[in-house]
Design a protein around this motif. Structure first.
Motif, PDB file in Angstrom:
ATOM      1  N   SER A  41       8.499 -12.902   0.345  1.00  0.00           N
ATOM      2  CA  SER A  41       7.723 -13.693  -0.603  1.00  0.00           C
ATOM      3  C   SER A  41       7.396 -15.046   0.006  1.00  0.00           C
ATOM      4  CB  SER A  41       8.501 -13.880  -1.904  1.00  0.00           C
ATOM      5  OG  SER A  41       7.761 -14.647  -2.835  1.00  0.00           O
ATOM      6  N   LEU A  49      -0.073 -10.662   5.674  1.00  0.00           N
ATOM      7  CA  LEU A  49       0.608  -9.441   6.085  1.00  0.00           C
ATOM      8  C   LEU A  49      -0.416  -8.594   6.816  1.00  0.00           C
ATOM      9  CD1 LEU A  49       2.966  -7.399   6.000  1.00  0.00           C
ATOM     10  CD2 LEU A  49       2.132  -6.697   3.735  1.00  0.00           C
ATOM     11  N   LEU A  59      -0.995 -13.458   1.264  1.00  0.00           N
ATOM     12  CA  LEU A  59       0.110 -13.711   0.342  1.00  0.00           C
ATOM     13  C   LEU A  59       0.145 -15.194   0.025  1.00  0.00           C
ATOM     14  CD1 LEU A  59       2.928 -11.625   2.093  1.00  0.00           C
ATOM     15  CD2 LEU A  59       1.485 -10.904   0.183  1.00  0.00           C
ATOM     16  N   ASP A  63       3.734 -14.628  -4.555  1.00  0.00           N
ATOM     17  CA  ASP A  63       3.421 -13.218  -4.296  1.00  0.00           C
ATOM     18  C   ASP A  63       4.602 -12.568  -3.583  1.00  0.00           C
ATOM     19  OD1 ASP A  63       0.952 -13.817  -5.317  1.00  0.00           O
ATOM     20  OD2 ASP A  63      -0.104 -13.761  -3.394  1.00  0.00           O
ATOM     21  N   ALA A  65       5.851  -9.087  -1.384  1.00  0.00           N
ATOM     22  CA  ALA A  65       5.496  -7.866  -0.666  1.00  0.00           C
ATOM     23  C   ALA A  65       6.751  -7.034  -0.433  1.00  0.00           C
ATOM     24  CB  ALA A  65       4.840  -8.194   0.676  1.00  0.00           C
ATOM     25  N   ARG A 147       3.188  -0.228   1.806  1.00  0.00           N
ATOM     26  CA  ARG A 147       3.195  -1.635   1.415  1.00  0.00           C
ATOM     27  C   ARG A 147       2.886  -1.761  -0.076  1.00  0.00           C
ATOM     28  NH1 ARG A 147       1.120  -0.593   6.076  1.00  0.00           N
ATOM     29  NH2 ARG A 147      -0.748   0.204   5.070  1.00  0.00           N
ATOM     30  N   VAL A 149       2.115  -5.065  -2.706  1.00  0.00           N
ATOM     31  CA  VAL A 149       1.960  -6.509  -2.868  1.00  0.00           C
ATOM     32  C   VAL A 149       1.806  -6.785  -4.355  1.00  0.00           C
ATOM     33  CG1 VAL A 149       0.576  -8.541  -2.375  1.00  0.00           C
ATOM     34  CG2 VAL A 149       0.948  -6.837  -0.585  1.00  0.00           C
ATOM     35  N   TRP A 193       5.553  -3.166 -10.496  1.00  0.00           N
ATOM     36  CA  TRP A 193       4.499  -2.484  -9.739  1.00  0.00           C
ATOM     37  C   TRP A 193       4.186  -1.116 -10.332  1.00  0.00           C
ATOM     38  CZ3 TRP A 193       4.611   2.062  -6.804  1.00  0.00           C
ATOM     39  CH2 TRP A 193       3.449   2.308  -6.061  1.00  0.00           C
TER      40      TRP A 193
END
Length: 315
Positions: A41, A49, A59, A63, A65, A147, A149, A193
Motif C-alpha cells: 500500500s 505497479l 497506486l 490504495d 495491491a 493482481r 488493486v 474486493w
C-alpha cells in the motif's frame, strides 16, 4: 462456516516480512522474491505497479495491491524508470549487478530506503509479504488473479493506520501481533474486493446466493468430514438428487462430490502443515476413514504424498 469465511480463514502469517519503505524519485524495485502473496500500500506519494505481462497500474495514497507470486514484477515511481534495486528470495536486496544493498538501505526498525534529512517528495510504502506457501490457503491462491488493486475509496478500514503504528514498536510479542494484523488486513481487502462488480469471482461464490446450491455449499463447508452423498445433500436442501446435481454443476462448475473432494484435500493440505499433525489425525478431521485413504486421494489429485507435502512445508 460459509464458503467465503472458510476461504478467508486460510491466511496464517508466520514471521511475515513487514516493512516501511521511504524512497526518493527516481526509484524502481524489481521484485524477484518468489513470495506466494504480497500486500502493498502507498502511505504517501504514488507508485506504479508494473507487471511483466500487463499494463502498469498507478497506486495512490491508501490504495492496496495484493500480488500473487511467484512471478516477478516491478514497483517504481514511474513505469519508465529502470530497476535500481532487485529484491531476491529471503528479501535480500541488491543492485541489478548483484552488489548487496541490505546494510546501505536499512533505516532502522522495519524501515528501509534511501531517505535523507529532507524527505519532501519521497514515497512511503507499506509492504507485507507471506513468504511461505503454507501461510496461504491453497484454494485461496487458486481463485485469486495475479493482481488485485483496491482503491482507497472502495473500502474503509482502520487496519492500515494501525499496522503503520505497530511497525515502529519493538515490544514483547510484537511479531505475532504484526502477523495477525497482516492476516486481518488481507482478509478485509479480499472481502471488499470480492464484493466489487469487476472482481472475477469463482462460481461457488456467486452460487452462495442460490437458495439450493448456497445451502448445499454451507453444509459442505460447515461439516466437511461428514459422510456426504448427493442424496443426503438433496434431502437437506429439499430437492431431488438429479436437480441438485444439475444445479450445483451449472452454478459452481463441478459436481458436488468433486467439489467436496477438493475442499477436503485443501483442508488437509493446510492441516498437514501444523507442527504436530499426523496423516491419520488429519484424515479423520477431513472425512477420510484412514491415513491410507487420504494418502491415495492426495497423491492422485496433487501428485505428491501427504508426507512429501508436509516435508516441503518445513523445508
Amino acid at each position: 462456516m460459509d464458503p467465503l469465511a472458510r476461504l478467508l480463514d486460510g491466511p496464517r502469517a508466520r514471521d511475515a516480512f513487514l516493512l516501511r519503505s521511504i524512497l526518493t524519485p527516481p526509484w524502481s524495485l524489481r521484485i524477484e522474491d518468489r513470495a506466494p502473496l504480497t500486500v502493498a500500500s502507498v502511505v504517501r506519494g504514488e507508485a506504479w505497479l508494473v507487471p511483466d505481462d500487463a499494463a502498469a497500474v498507478r497506486l495512490g495514497p491508501g490504495d492496496v495491491a495484493v500480488i500473487r507470486g511467484p512471478h516477478p514484477y516491478t514497483v517504481a515511481d514511474d513505469p519508465a524508470t529502470p530497476p535500481r534495486v532487485v529484491i531476491h528470495p529471503g528479501q535480500r536486496c541488491a543492485t541489478p549487478e548483484g552488489e548487496s544493498l541490505s546494510a546501505a538501505m536499512a533505516l532502522g526498525l522495519r524501515t528501509w530506503g534511501d531517505r535523507t534529512d529532507d524527505t519532501a517528495g519521497a514515497t512511503e510504502l507499506f509492504t507485507g509479504v507471506y513468504e511461505f506457501e503454507g501461510e496461504i490457503n491453497g484454494r485461496l491462491s487458486r481463485v485469486l488473479p495475479q493482481r488485485i488493486v483496491l482503491p482507497a475509496d472502495a473500502w474503509d478500514s482502520p487496519l492500515l493506520p494501525l499496522l503503520g503504528e505497530e511497525l515502529h514498536r519493538d515490544a514483547p510479542g510484537q511479531q505475532a501481533l504484526l502477523d495477525r494484523l497482516l492476516d486481518l488486513l488481507l482478509t478485509a481487502v479480499l472481502r471488499a474486493w470480492f464484493s466489487r462488480p469487476e472482481a472475477e469471482v469463482p462460481g461457488w461464490y456467486r452460487a452462495q446466493g442460490d437458495p439450493v446450491v448456497g445451502a448445499a455449499l454451507r453444509l459442505l463447508h460447515g461439516e466437511p468430514a461428514h459422510p456426504w452423498t448427493v442424496a443426503a445433500l438433496a434431502a437437506r436442501t429439499g430437492v431431488s438428487r438429479a436437480a441438485l446435481a444439475r444445479r450445483f454443476s451449472d452454478l459452481v462448475g463441478e459436481p458436488p462430490m468433486t467439489y467436496l473432494t477438493d475442499l477436503r484435500l485443501a483442508l488437509a493440505a493446510d492441516l498437514l502443515r501444523e507442527p504436530d499433525a499426523t496423516v491419520a489425525a488429519v484424515a479423520r478431521q477431513v472425512g477420510y476413514g484412514s491415513a491410507f485413504a487420504l494418502s491415495a486421494a492426495f497423491k492422485r489429485e496433487r501428485g505428491i504424498s501427504p508426507q512429501e507435502h508436509r516435508a516441503a512445508a518445513f523445508g
